[in-house]
Design an enzyme around this catalytic site. Structure first.
Site, PDB file in Angstrom:
ATOM      1  N   CYS A  66       0.834  -1.207   0.000  1.00 22.15           N
ATOM      2  CA  CYS A  66       0.000   0.000   0.000  1.00 22.15           C
ATOM      3  C   CYS A  66       0.867   1.256   0.000  1.00 22.15           C
ATOM      4  O   CYS A  66       0.564   2.230  -0.693  1.00 22.15           O
ATOM      5  CB  CYS A  66      -0.971  -0.011   1.174  1.00 22.15           C
ATOM      6  SG  CYS A  66      -0.223  -0.322   2.778  1.00 22.15           S
ATOM      7  N   ASN A  67       1.969   1.234   0.736  1.00 19.43           N
ATOM      8  CA  ASN A  67       2.884   2.371   0.702  1.00 19.43           C
ATOM      9  C   ASN A  67       3.544   2.470  -0.669  1.00 19.43           C
ATOM     10  O   ASN A  67       3.728   3.568  -1.215  1.00 19.43           O
ATOM     11  CB  ASN A  67       3.984   2.220   1.760  1.00 19.43           C
ATOM     12  CG  ASN A  67       3.425   2.162   3.168  1.00 19.43           C
ATOM     13  OD1 ASN A  67       2.439   2.819   3.483  1.00 19.43           O
ATOM     14  ND2 ASN A  67       4.042   1.358   4.030  1.00 19.43           N
TER      15      ASN A  67
END
Lengths: 342, 342, 342, 342
Positions: free
Chosen positions: A149-150
């Protein structure tokens, strides 16, 4: 025709988010849910917020009959995932949300995850699941590897800039602010409300966070030479959302133009007017990503800020977007839910 | 055929929530948005979380051409509302979210809101908008008055019990916990994050909260004699959600049976198994209401706990549910969005 | 002369709160700290917020030399506590913060805690530690049993009223809102930030919460006949603080007068003007308790609202207040820290 | 002998924080409190958390008799402050918490604050109040200008490094995370709990934040040549605390050594072991500043993370620390309160 869906690992947050999104998806139906330790329970017991839905009971994975399943989402921990996916039918379409198939070079996997990859053949087959940049490969893939997600947030800000050659590749710095659901349902002291609320701290700082493996792979591939970024994540007292403050060197106006042009036709990515800064509150609960570009008083420096919901655009929403492509559905089907504010 | 919708008062939270819900509603299209002080601005400026939508600009109410409008939602402050609605076309369908048309006896309105009612003829026409209990009247109404969000929560817990005669009418106590969005976008010191987060206090305690007017009206009408409840709301550091702890005297098992039977066919109201307690987290962002019933170690005492999202089932979701009925659509159209958790 | 203090169980929240308060206490010095599983670590490792203090390392209890210790605080889990305290020197002054010595009748202990009491002789010796009501006994006690934090809050609101005979003893209802630090540093899913923040739910509802044992014991003793209250706690997304909404029947003005008179000389208990409602934000981090009294539109009904900080006045502050008495110090020594707002 | 203290502007957060700290200060007594718009009210009305204290009523400034006052804290808005301070007795010791006397060059003041400075003579007299670096000047000063809270945080991380010449002066980047109390008690939509909680955004990004004026002044003075840093603050859903992630180029080990050596004797500044990252939770409510240094996988890059409480070490605690020096008291008097955790 409704597509039959299985979700493996339905008792975690990304599994629950898949169910939430599919609940109002016009072309998908959930036919199987797995959660090894909670097999036999109903989803309403594990996640009471889903009690209005008519869902199959949780099963062990080996109890699932995959013959009628069109696509399986795999939301299991890394390492476990390799073993599970290896045992699934070879013709089953799979969207994986773990880290197990994100790094094309299995040596990189071993370096970042501390153990050898046990399914290099599956890795060879996997397509990296950043939809907006791998759309064609995803459409025909059997196995798609969801991104970190990052890693997704940073890439939305940077890929077009690296590709267009408008920034200094040796001066990229990502200071990231992450909501706590990204850590999953792990029982750790520092994730308790009493310890997390009302404060912040950095974690995995100093070039240690595993999503650096994805940045290295993708940015180097685009640039055609090694690119190494600085990346420091911070944990914030918010449940959903990532804000990446990406510091680059280059002409701010050109950076804005490059991003605006690249994303003009993307339905989920909104580039704000030059100088406007996005907020995680404006994308929470949705599949949207907002990007802002600001200049600095120091000429030649720019700040690109990207925000998205780690559980949606950062994992489960991305996974459904990819599944839509793999199943021949409209890419945005079931994903146009507006953010929830306040 | 898509119904044309106007929203008057689109710059507040309930207005924005209407837009959020209509964004994925299959049978409604927004053709006009008003906000007097922000006329001329785009919704993306006022609420950036809605920037992905193609919406009309904000206008002043008197600039709106209502000729093509099928139904107007009115999300304006009380008192203002009477004036505005009086000036609207007499054949326009209206769902009002203010307090102005909730109390059938205009003397009660004056008592609770501190000023005379200026549109008693409209009041005479208005139907009280608690969908599950006024469904037939709503279907044919021109003007529907949305309920108070606290009033809705208490009524879902209590109406079937009063109707069935299974509780002591002189011993009803509602201790309510309310999220802060119920206070709207008002600029008050005690609504600042610095002052509200991390703590709680009661407000309008001691029989002073205006929603008591609705409780009095509705409960007395059902019972056929005056019913006066105790009601204390508390403000909590949460953005969405109401939890009503309703203390009653009666047989707990019978109370549970009564509620379970009454709501068995309702799509938005879930009665939990006896002894289970609901959480606001399990309905946030959705149109669902969960109700739990618990006994006590003291025989003949019971606790009914009802939870709903004040912005959705407590106001804007209820409003759309009513509008669906008035427009001949499926009552649940656009409202089956799953709650957002975590 | 500085008193030498040991803290047994220093790795939990109440242990840390003891250290925080003693850090600026003019008459106490910490000479030993225990934490069995973390023995050998420094407090700075376990609680970095205490790193500025010069503290002894964590030890196992049996490694502590109690010969130079004037008083030990015992902040261990219940059941464990009985075993540990039984093995301590018989002349060591002890303030216990667990539930093990709160109930004078060991049969009640077994009933509420589900296991036999193994140290009934110590129980016989223990004094119930609600300072404002057991001051004389505490002064000369060797073993003082700290109260439950919820139990303290309810008692501050109710004891003077029961004693004065101004309320109906059969109609007492306590609806309590509790901050999450009261649950300790336990690793449970529902205490995670992702699951606790932004919502609320009741717990141990229906006459099951263990602090009812204390209410029964104390209120019955005052009244001279059995008193059974209704008591429902709710968990709130706040770290510190308890708000007890206590519903009683009686004359509100007389209730206010009774409380104001009783607490006029108490340094830590503030009775607000009639009609004013207290907030947990106004006592957080301090040893103060604020009490408000409100009437109702229904004659003869009143609401008493009491707030305190569960970690301070509800446990560790109370413990130090008691220790001050036992050691012949000023009762308020080290405890006049102002609340922290915002 | 107790020093007599006046606080001008006591109805804001920094004013209240001064009262909180002085409440347990052994050498100070509050003899006057001002708040123009709330003159006549008691502090208990404005800040109920201070109701246990015996404080003078709020007055207008011109009603205060300064003849018996030893030192005045001035916690008023900028611009207003110049006017007020100009009218105070010329021999009154003053610690100012506004921005009005921080910039030695009044042209810089005009540039950053958008209006001419009206009291250049007072500016000439003012000493910059970063205690650890201006201790000797502060001791003999009549007028001390408190620093910006963000400016203090960044300087604690950077001053020793610039002075020692161990970092590249053209590559300094401060990504800062700020708690909301820093914005004061201002009534703005984006400070409401409903809008601020659960999310984050940057503000005054792109080289526009006024505290850059302080960075420029101080860093250039140390370096002996112009130094311009990049600085982006972000607003976080936390009430107290600032975390500055300061990215620099230089040898991480040397950077750590430099900071550790410089602060070895400072009572309020704690340099963590190399590689450890601080948390705002560990300093909340206290006058402490924690600093961590981390290396990066890229050689020659380092991350310095500094945390402090904006209301304490960042403003009111700093102000008292300075006042202690000016009054000949122990510099740490009244300031050794431990942080409040959780």
């Amino acid at each position: 025709m409704t597509q039959k869906i299985a979700i493996l690992g339905a008792s975690g947050y990304t599994g629950a988010e898949l169910v939430r999104l599919i609940a109002t998806h016009p072309g998908m139906e959930i036919v199987a849910l797995s959660a090894d330790r909670k097999a036999g329970q109903s989803m309403a017991e594990v996640f009471p917020f889903l009690r209005h839905l008519d869902l199959p009971r949780l099963q062990k994975i080996d109890e699932i009959d995959f013959s009628g399943v069109d696509l399986a989402f795999c939301a299991l921990p890394h390492a476990t995932t390799q073993v599970v996916v290896s045992a699934l039918p070879r013709d089953l379409k799979i969207v994986d949300l773990s880290a197990d198939f994100r790094l094309r070079d299995v040596a990189e996997y071993e370096k970042w995850y501390g153990q050898p990859h046990t399914a290099p053949d599956l890795q060879a087959e996997a397509v990296y699941g950043l939809t907006e940049f791998y759309r064609d490969e995803i459409r025909t893939a059997r196995l798609v590897a969801g991104t970190g997600c990052n890693a997704a947030t940073g890439q939305f800000a940077l890929r077009p800039l690296i590709e267009a050659g408008v920034i200094d590749l040796d001066r990229i710095l990502i200071d990231l602010k992450a909501g706590v659901s990204g850590a999953g349902r792990s029982l750790k002291e520092n994730l308790l409300h009493a310890e997390l609320s009302g404060g912040t701290h950095s974690y995995s700082a100093g070039g240690k966070h595993r999503h650096l493996g994805e940045f290295d792979q993708e940015f180097s591939a685009i640039a055609g030479r090694p690119v190494r970024v600085q990346f420091t994540p911070h944990l914030l007292p918010m449940n959903r959302g990532i804000l990446a403050s990406v510091y680059v060197e280059g002409d701010p106006a050109r950076i804005h133009e490059t991003l605006a042009a690249r994303y003009a036709d993307e339905r989920f990515i909104e580039v704000l007017p030059f100088g406007a800064a996005p907020s995680t509150r404006d994308i929470a609960g949705s599949n949207f990503c907002h990007i802002g570009v600001l200049g600095d008083r120091i000429a030649g420096r720019a700040l690109v800020v990207a925000v998205l919901d780690n559980l949606t655009k950062g994992s489960s929403g991305q996974a459904i977007q990819n599944a839509n492509l793999m199943l021949g559905l409209d890419e945005a089907a079931g994903l146009m839910l507006a953010p929830v504010f306040p």
